[in-house]
Structures are given as structure tokens and as C-alpha cells.
Design an enzyme around this catalytic site. Structure first.
Site, mmCIF file in Angstrom:
data_model
loop_
_atom_site.group_PDB
_atom_site.id
_atom_site.type_symbol
_atom_site.label_atom_id
_atom_site.label_comp_id
_atom_site.label_asym_id
_atom_site.label_seq_id
_atom_site.Cartn_x
_atom_site.Cartn_y
_atom_site.Cartn_z
ATOM 1 N N TRP A 1 0.860 -1.191 0.000
ATOM 2 C CA TRP A 1 0.000 0.000 0.000
ATOM 3 C C TRP A 1 0.897 1.241 0.000
ATOM 4 O O TRP A 1 2.075 1.172 0.409
ATOM 5 C CB TRP A 1 -0.936 0.009 1.214
ATOM 6 N N GLU B 1 7.172 7.930 14.339
ATOM 7 C CA GLU B 1 7.401 7.323 13.019
ATOM 8 C C GLU B 1 8.302 8.207 12.156
ATOM 9 O O GLU B 1 9.153 7.710 11.412
ATOM 10 C CB GLU B 1 6.074 7.086 12.290
ATOM 11 N N GLU C 1 8.669 1.280 6.490
ATOM 12 C CA GLU C 1 8.338 2.144 7.635
ATOM 13 C C GLU C 1 8.118 3.592 7.202
ATOM 14 O O GLU C 1 7.310 4.314 7.786
ATOM 15 C CB GLU C 1 9.466 2.096 8.676
ATOM 16 N N HIS D 1 4.709 4.999 6.989
ATOM 17 C CA HIS D 1 3.885 5.218 8.188
ATOM 18 C C HIS D 1 3.834 6.698 8.577
ATOM 19 O O HIS D 1 2.762 7.276 8.745
ATOM 20 C CB HIS D 1 4.401 4.390 9.368
ATOM 21 N N GLU E 1 8.482 -3.471 17.691
ATOM 22 C CA GLU E 1 7.507 -3.674 16.616
ATOM 23 C C GLU E 1 6.175 -4.141 17.200
ATOM 24 O O GLU E 1 5.113 -3.735 16.728
ATOM 25 C CB GLU E 1 8.028 -4.685 15.585
ATOM 26 N N THR F 1 4.453 -1.084 18.742
ATOM 27 C CA THR F 1 3.810 -0.204 17.754
ATOM 28 C C THR F 1 2.580 -0.887 17.148
ATOM 29 O O THR F 1 1.591 -0.219 16.841
ATOM 30 C CB THR F 1 4.765 0.196 16.616
ATOM 31 N N ASP G 1 1.413 -3.665 9.150
ATOM 32 C CA ASP G 1 2.844 -3.649 8.788
ATOM 33 C C ASP G 1 3.709 -3.974 10.010
ATOM 34 O O ASP G 1 4.673 -4.742 9.941
ATOM 35 C CB ASP G 1 3.262 -2.237 8.335
ATOM 36 N N GLU G 2 3.357 -3.331 11.127
ATOM 37 C CA GLU G 2 4.158 -3.520 12.353
ATOM 38 C C GLU G 2 4.146 -4.994 12.765
ATOM 39 O O GLU G 2 5.156 -5.538 13.218
ATOM 40 C CB GLU G 2 3.638 -2.651 13.505
ATOM 41 N N HIS H 1 6.526 -6.881 10.676
ATOM 42 C CA HIS H 1 7.895 -6.589 11.117
ATOM 43 C C HIS H 1 8.205 -7.307 12.433
ATOM 44 O O HIS H 1 9.318 -7.780 12.641
ATOM 45 C CB HIS H 1 8.094 -5.079 11.279
HETATM 46 FE FE LIG Z 1 7.729 -0.637 13.008
HETATM 47 FE FE LIG Z 2 6.084 2.130 11.930
#
Ligand SMILES: [Fe+2]
Ligand SMILES: [Fe+2]
Length: 395
Positions: free
Chosen positions: A94, A137, A175, A178, A228, A231, A260-261, A264
Site C-alpha cells: 500500500w 514514526e 516504515e 507510516h 515492533e 507499535t 505492517d508492524e 515486522h
Molecule cells: Fe515498526
Molecule cells: Fe512504523
């Protein structure tokens, strides 16, 4: 990555983060600076043309025995097959624009108007949390630097083709979306003082961070595993609360970042899992070491040019709103202990066993401390946040 832990909940870490108000000094060039607790190192006339607003004075470097670097070299192929596979191709990722009004479309102004209407329904304390998350971020250059302090896995050239370096750059690139997305959303919302927020980001990147990972990838990957997940939890909570405030688009933004976090977190916990397999003693010692030092939050040196305790104030609001709390800290620890099966590791040295006991019994102890602190805690004062034009928010 991101996040913070309430200073109300733990005996605060020695040194680093919050300077007392008295430690704020005006330099000879009029730059407003706040030193760390090591205030004696800085006087009114330092003779320095520029200093970071927050300075960290006691730092341990290169604590990992150099021969252990070989472990990370030998894991190159493993990382290629197990970690790089967790990255998404850019074409399938995305992008911030997917969630924002399209400035080239006829309907742009109408979409912005709708975004602002929805944002009007959201309270100030939520915006303080969202800004704090965004600022965290946006200090991404610091986190890439941090990963490149780690011996044996750093990107030696800036375009190195080792698996570790490829991961670090691609992780950074993921990242980067974000902060970009949250920044643009907040700009369009019209609810926040962008100039104050931009100053906070500049101050924060200028100060850096002190995760106390000592150039050791053992400590570094424990730290990133924790962060991670932290977050993931925090962005998940801002998503849930945006939904409760009736803003489904903002909920989607925060939820997408949280996903996403999570991916990760999967990568970093997998690396640590591998280290537990290869070197259980060294890894459990690293885990205990990070937890003894306490996981400092990436934005712990945050400053907006006005509030000397900005990070603590932001953390207190996040704690009160349930965006990120001391209980989350204990939950993350417990999750990691389970994820790495720390309780069932056998064949450890005496020191290793002690470290194992420490981490396996720590979460309940943190929770007990937290409950006692909560019982004693009085309602916090309402204080102004420059991010929202000095409107007051209760801590
Ligand atoms: Fe992260
Ligand atoms: Fe992040």
C-alpha cells in the site's frame, strides 16, 4: 517502530530521557537546549555552535565478543530464505496516497472537507496520541541509524547486498510510509499545529535515541522485537478508538499501519528465535539485559522547544487513553517469553539460568507494581500541548 511507556508505572531508568526543568539552558547563540540529567556537562556557555536538545552521556559500545560476528555472517543464507521473504514487493505494498484525497481529482476539495468533518468529532487527547505516534514514526532516520550500529549486520556501504543490509533498507522503506501517511492525514485534518509538530520532529531526529543496544545484534533484535509489537499494539488501539469516534477512514489508516508492524514483529522475533536456537545462553542473557535496562521508547528524547517533559506528558495521555500502557509493556514481555519458549530452554549456564528465571517471572512483578502505582495515582493535571495550539489535555 514507535512508542513509549508511562513514567508513572516504573521506577524511571537512570540517566537519559527526562531532564528536570532546571537543566534547561540557553546557549550563547540563543538556541534553547535541555540537557539530560548530566547537567554539569553543560553550562550556559558551552562554546559549541550547536548542541542536540537532549544529550545522552553514558553509553556502552561493542559489548558483543567480536568472534560472535561470525554467527551473523553464517546466517546470511538463512536470513535470505526466512526474513527477506517477509518483505512485500513494492508493487503489492500500500502507499499513503491509497488512503488520502487525490489532489489531482475533481473531488479533492470535497474529500478534504469530509475528512475534516470526521476529524472534528475526535477529541484532543486522541490527537495528542496520534501526533506522538506520527512524530515517533517520522524520526525514522534515527532507527535506520540504530540498526546500522549493530556489529555483523550493518549496511557497510549504503547499498550492500548482504541479506541483513537488504532487510534494513527495505524495512526502512516500508516504515517510511507510516510517518508519511500520518503526517499528511494530520495536515489535512486541520486539528493540529503543524509547525510545532515539525519542530518536534526536527528536534527529535537531532537528538537521536539511546536504546542501549551496545552495537550488539543480540540486544538490537530483542529491542526491535519488543518495539515492533509495541507499535502494533499502539496503532491497533488508535485504529479501534478512531472507529469508536466514528472515523472509519482514520481507523483504516491506523489499522493498515498496525498490520505492517505485525509483519515486522514476525521478522524480528524470528531472528531472535534463531539466535535462541544457535546460542541460547547468549540470547537469554541479552533478553534479560534489555529487560533489566528497561526498553526505552524510540522517541524518548522528544522535545517541542517548550515542554521539557513532553515525552512523559505524551506517554501519560497514551496511558490514560489506553493507547499504550504499562500493562501492554508487561503483556509484550510475556508474549516474547512465550514466543521464544524461554521457560523450556535447557542446558544453560548458571548465569543463563538466572537470566531465564528473571525474564520468566518479570511480567507478573511489573503488573503488581503497576497495580500499586495505579491505586496510588491521583488524577493528573490538565496541561497544554503545543501540538494542538496549547489546548489543555488531562494527563
Ligand atoms: Fe515498526
Ligand atoms: Fe512504523
Amino acid at each position: 517502530m514507535a512508542l513509549r511507556i508511562s513514567p508513572l508505572s516504573f521506577p524511571s531508568q537512570k540517566c537519559v530521557c527526562a531532564p528536570p526543568a532546571s537543566s534547561v539552558a540557553r546557549s550563547h547563540r540563543g538556541i534553547f537546549m535541555a540537557s539530560t540529567l548530566h547537567t554539569s556537562a553543560k553550562t550556559e556557555n558551552t562554546g559549541k555552535p550547536f548542541s542536540p536538545p537532549r544529550e545522552v552521556h553514558v553509553q556502552v559500545t561493542h559489548s558483543m565478543p567480536p568472534q560472535k560476528i561470525e554467527i551473523f555472517k553464517s546466517l546470511e543464507g538463512w536470513a535470505e530464505n526466512n526474513i527477506l521473504t517477509l518483505l512485500k514487493p513494492v508493487e503489492k505494498n500500500w502507499q499513503p496516497q491509497d488512503f488520502l484525497p487525490d489532489p489531482s481529482s475533481e473531488g479533492f476539495q470535497e474529500e478534504v472537507k469530509e475528512l475534516r468533518e470526521r476529524a472534528k468529532e475526535i477529541p484532543d487527547d486522541y490527537f495528542v496520541c496520534l501526533v506522538g505516534d506520527m512524530v515517533t514514526e517520522e524520526a525514522l532516520p534515527t532507527y535506520q541509524t540504530m540498526l546500522n550500529t549493530l556489529d555483523g549486520v550493518r549496511d557497510e556501504t549504503g547499498a550492500s547486498l548482504t541479506s541483513w543490509a537488504i532487510w534494513t533498507r527495505a524495512w526502512t522503506a516500508e516504515e517510511n510510509r507510516h510517518g508519511d501517511l500520518l503526517n499528511k492525514y494530520l495536515y489535512l485534518s486541520g486539528r493540529v499545529d503543524m509547525r510545532q509538530i515539525e519542530k518536534t520532529i526536527q528536534y527529535l531526529i537531532g537528538s537521536g535515541m539511546d536504546p542501549r543496544t551496545e552495537n550488539s545484534p543480540y540486544l538490537g533484535f530483542i529491542y526491535t522485537s519488543f518495539q515492533e509489537r509495541a507499535t502494533f499494539i499502539s496503532h491497533g488501539n488508535t485504529a479501534r478508538q478512531a472507529k469508536e469516534h466514528g472515523d472509519l477512514k482514520l481507523a483504516q489508516i491506523c489499522g493498515t499501519i498496525a498490520a505492517d508492524e505485525k509483519r515486522h514483529e514476525t521478522a524480528y522475533t524470528k531472528i531472535a528465535e534463531k539466535l535462541f536456537e544457535i546460542d541460547p545462553d547468549g540470547t537469554v542473557l541479552a533478553f534479560a539485559d534489555m529487560m533489566r535496562k528497561k526498553i526505552s521508547m524510540p522517541a524518548h528524547l522528544m522535545y517541542d522547544g517548550r515542554d521539557d517533559n513532553l515525552f512523559e506528558h505524551f506517554s501519560a495521555v497514551a496511558q490514560r487513553l489506553g493507547v499504550y500502557t504499562a500493562r501492554d509493556y508487561a503483556d509484550i514481555l510475556e508474549f516474547l517469553v512465550g514466543r521464544w519458549n524461554v521457560e523450556s530452554i535447557t542446558g544453560l549456564s548458571g548465569e543463563g539460568k538466572k537470566a531465564q528465571d528473571f525474564v520468566c517471572t518479570l511480567a507478573p512483578r511489573i503488573r503488581r507494581l503497576e497495580e500499586r502505582a495505579q491505586a496510588r495515582a491521583k488524577q493528573g493535571p490538565a496541561i497544554p500541548f503545543s501540538w494542538i495550539y496549547d489546548r489543555k489535555v488531562q494527563l
